[in-house]
Each structure stands twice: as C-alpha cells, then as structure tokens.
Write an enzyme that holds these catalytic residues in place. Structure first.
Site, mmCIF file in Angstrom:
data_model
loop_
_atom_site.group_PDB
_atom_site.id
_atom_site.type_symbol
_atom_site.label_atom_id
_atom_site.label_comp_id
_atom_site.label_asym_id
_atom_site.label_seq_id
_atom_site.Cartn_x
_atom_site.Cartn_y
_atom_site.Cartn_z
ATOM 1 N N ASP A 79 1.492 6.022 8.764
ATOM 2 C CA ASP A 79 2.083 6.769 10.016
ATOM 3 C C ASP A 79 0.947 7.729 10.845
ATOM 4 O O ASP A 79 0.000 7.927 10.013
ATOM 5 C CB ASP A 79 2.999 7.978 9.438
ATOM 6 C CG ASP A 79 4.164 7.331 8.900
ATOM 7 O OD1 ASP A 79 4.711 6.309 9.410
ATOM 8 O OD2 ASP A 79 4.587 7.784 7.827
ATOM 9 N N TYR B 66 -2.659 7.756 -3.152
ATOM 10 C CA TYR B 66 -2.326 8.487 -2.097
ATOM 11 C C TYR B 66 -2.833 10.146 -2.533
ATOM 12 O O TYR B 66 -2.780 10.446 -3.787
ATOM 13 C CB TYR B 66 -1.073 8.833 -1.282
ATOM 14 C CG TYR B 66 -0.652 7.524 -0.847
ATOM 15 C CD1 TYR B 66 -0.775 7.274 0.609
ATOM 16 C CD2 TYR B 66 0.138 6.555 -1.358
ATOM 17 C CE1 TYR B 66 -0.244 6.149 1.142
ATOM 18 C CE2 TYR B 66 0.697 5.359 -1.072
ATOM 19 C CZ TYR B 66 0.608 5.254 0.499
ATOM 20 O OH TYR B 66 0.871 4.032 1.069
ATOM 21 N N ASP C 191 8.209 14.704 7.528
ATOM 22 C CA ASP C 191 6.658 15.367 7.650
ATOM 23 C C ASP C 191 6.564 16.210 8.579
ATOM 24 O O ASP C 191 7.360 16.876 8.946
ATOM 25 C CB ASP C 191 6.118 13.623 7.865
ATOM 26 C CG ASP C 191 6.437 13.205 9.159
ATOM 27 O OD1 ASP C 191 7.263 13.711 9.766
ATOM 28 O OD2 ASP C 191 6.163 11.856 9.235
ATOM 29 N N ARG D 165 6.583 10.687 1.926
ATOM 30 C CA ARG D 165 7.445 11.465 2.688
ATOM 31 C C ARG D 165 8.795 11.635 1.583
ATOM 32 O O ARG D 165 9.184 12.955 1.451
ATOM 33 C CB ARG D 165 7.678 11.061 3.968
ATOM 34 C CG ARG D 165 6.637 11.218 4.969
ATOM 35 C CD ARG D 165 7.133 10.813 6.335
ATOM 36 N NE ARG D 165 7.410 9.381 6.581
ATOM 37 C CZ ARG D 165 8.009 8.647 7.609
ATOM 38 N NH1 ARG D 165 8.765 9.399 8.339
ATOM 39 N NH2 ARG D 165 8.137 7.282 7.413
#
Length: 286
Positions: A39, A67, A81, A173
């Site tokens: 994203d 991540y 988010d 998310r």
C-alpha cells in the site's frame, strides 16, 4: 532483460508507481510485474520481475513475508490504516504489557482473518477499495491465513510496534484491527515496513532513486531457488524451448523442477516423471 529486482519501495508511492518507474529504464516493450502489492503508506521490499521472468511472480508471492508494523491503539479507521481518519474509542483503558503480549500470542498460528474493506480484492468485478471509497458497504468473508510469529518490539500506549512473520495473503492492517478489537480499545496499522519476502531482504533492496537495471538485475533462478535444479545440454535446451519433452536419465522425479542450461541460467520450469521424462510447464526463454 530477464530477471528480478529487489526494490525498497518508499512511502507515498503505489506498487504500480514503482513498476512504472522501473519500466521506463528498461528497453522498450520489456514487461515488468511485481510479487505482492504494498500500500502507498507502506514501504520496504517489493520484488519486481522483468521480461518472461514475470511468469515466476507466483513463486515469490507465496513465500513467507516479514514486516515491522506500527499499531496505534485506542482508535480505529474504516481502512484499518492511515488512509482514513481515526475515530477514538471513548473510555478506552490502556492495556498493560502483559495483556498485550498475551493477545499477540493468541494470533500466532493459522487464524481466520477478514480482509480490509479498503483492499484490492475483487467483488463483482470491482475492487473492494473502490466500492468502499464510494461509501458502499463492503462485506468480505473471513479466510484462513498463517501467522508464524509476532514479536513485540516496543510498547508505549497507544503505540505498539511489532515484528510479524506470516504467510501469503495475510493483511497486517487486519491484524492490527483485530489485535485492537481483542484488547477492547480499537486499533489500526499506522506504519508498515516489509523487511523480507522469502530470501529477498530489505538490507539488499535498492532505493528507487539509485536503481540501475544492469547493476541491480538478479538472476531469475532466485525466484525458484526452492526447486530442484536440473542441468540440460544444448540439444535438450533447444527442444525444451520448443515445448518438447526430453528424456534425462539423471533427472530426479519431481512435480516441479528448474531447468538450466550449461551456464546455469534458467530456461524453464518442468515436471519430471518416474521414467525421467522432462515435460516443460513454463518456458522462459525463446
């Protein structure tokens, strides 16, 4: 041009933006694709493919990912988010570190996860995020995803920083949202860095501003490094490129193998039968 690029995508660019910038630096007509969208608010490892290597994207996309995520507790957003404005959870009580650690532990393993409404999943031929931005109700079904590990890196309410190792298809998310929900304070993903996709690490990724195609091209064989490798002679390579079967007495039986030429360069992906017949399934060089 045939191979891969490990790009460190910056915050603010879409994955398509990065593909476009890389394509502009390659010879005209060379295809470019990527393995796994990041994203715009996220940064980190974005593996790109050039030429016929784009046909190998699924092999990298299915690899485990790592991540570093920042989770803001005490509020939620429609997009899970920073794309949409946060709504504070009234009278939310800050959980202590022990509570947070216990909740994180509960998300390790195979879990059921509902993708964010603002995602690229297709609903009736339209992307979910487009419908959500039009104010339409988006209901996405839960699906199983694999979370291998979650480590707390930092916690100072309302900010929680974690490192997550997960399988393909997991949404960080959604994980942030669900952690906040279980803690009864709400939560959303406020920062995200993808630090690894399989063996492609952020330490080896190149910034888009410093990208040079010839300098940063990675051998296509890295995309299928988990497959057994079978080397062919020149005559066999010629037949495989034409889509023909070949007999290779030394080839081990395998559902999928990487075929390379005498120089060790990837030629095709193939299945190999019990009687050593090599059947190409993906021909990568013409």
């Amino acid at each position: 041009m045939f191979g891969l690029f490990n790009i460190n995508k910056p915050v603010g660019l879409t994955s398509h933006d990065v593909v476009f910038r890389v394509r502009k630096q390659l010879p005209k007509g060379v295809k470019v694709g990527h393995a796994g969208t990041l994203d715009p608010f996220a940064s980190g490892v974005l593996v790109l493919f050039a030429g016929s290597a784009t046909r190998l994207a699924s092999y990298v996309q299915q690899k485990p990912k790592r991540y570093t995520a920042g989770i803001t507790l005490g509020a939620f957003t429609e997009s899970d988010d920073t794309e949409t404005a946060p709504t504070a959870v009234i009278r939310a009580k800050a959980p202590d570190q022990a509570e947070v650690l216990a909740v994180l532990k509960g998300f390790i393993g195979e879990i059921m996860q509902r993708p964010p409404a603002h995602s690229a999943i297709s609903i009736g031929g339209q992307r979910a995020y487009k419908l959500a931005r039009q104010g339409k109700t988006v209901e996405l079904a839960q699906r199983p995803v694999q979370i291998y590990n979650i480590d707390m890196l930092q916690y100072d309410y309302p900010l929680l920083k974690v490192e997550v190792s997960c399988g393909s298809g997991a949404y960080l998310r959604s994980l942030a949202r669900d952690i906040g929900s279980v803690l009864k304070v709400g939560g959303y993903c406020s920062s995200l860095v993808r630090t690894a996709v399989g063996g492609f690490a952020i330490e080896d990724a190149v910034d888009i501003q410093a990208f040079q195609p010839d300098k940063h091209l990675i051998d296509a064989l890295r995309a299928v490094e988990d497959l057994p490798v079978v080397q062919l002679d020149d005559e066999q390579v010629g037949n495989i490129i034409l889509g023909r079967r070949v007999h290779h007495p030394a080839a081990p039986c395998a559902k999928e193998s990487a075929l390379v030429d005498a120089a060790g360069k990837l030629v095709a992906i193939a299945s190999i039968s019990d009687d050593a017949v090599v059947q190409p399934t993906i021909v990568l060089r013409k």
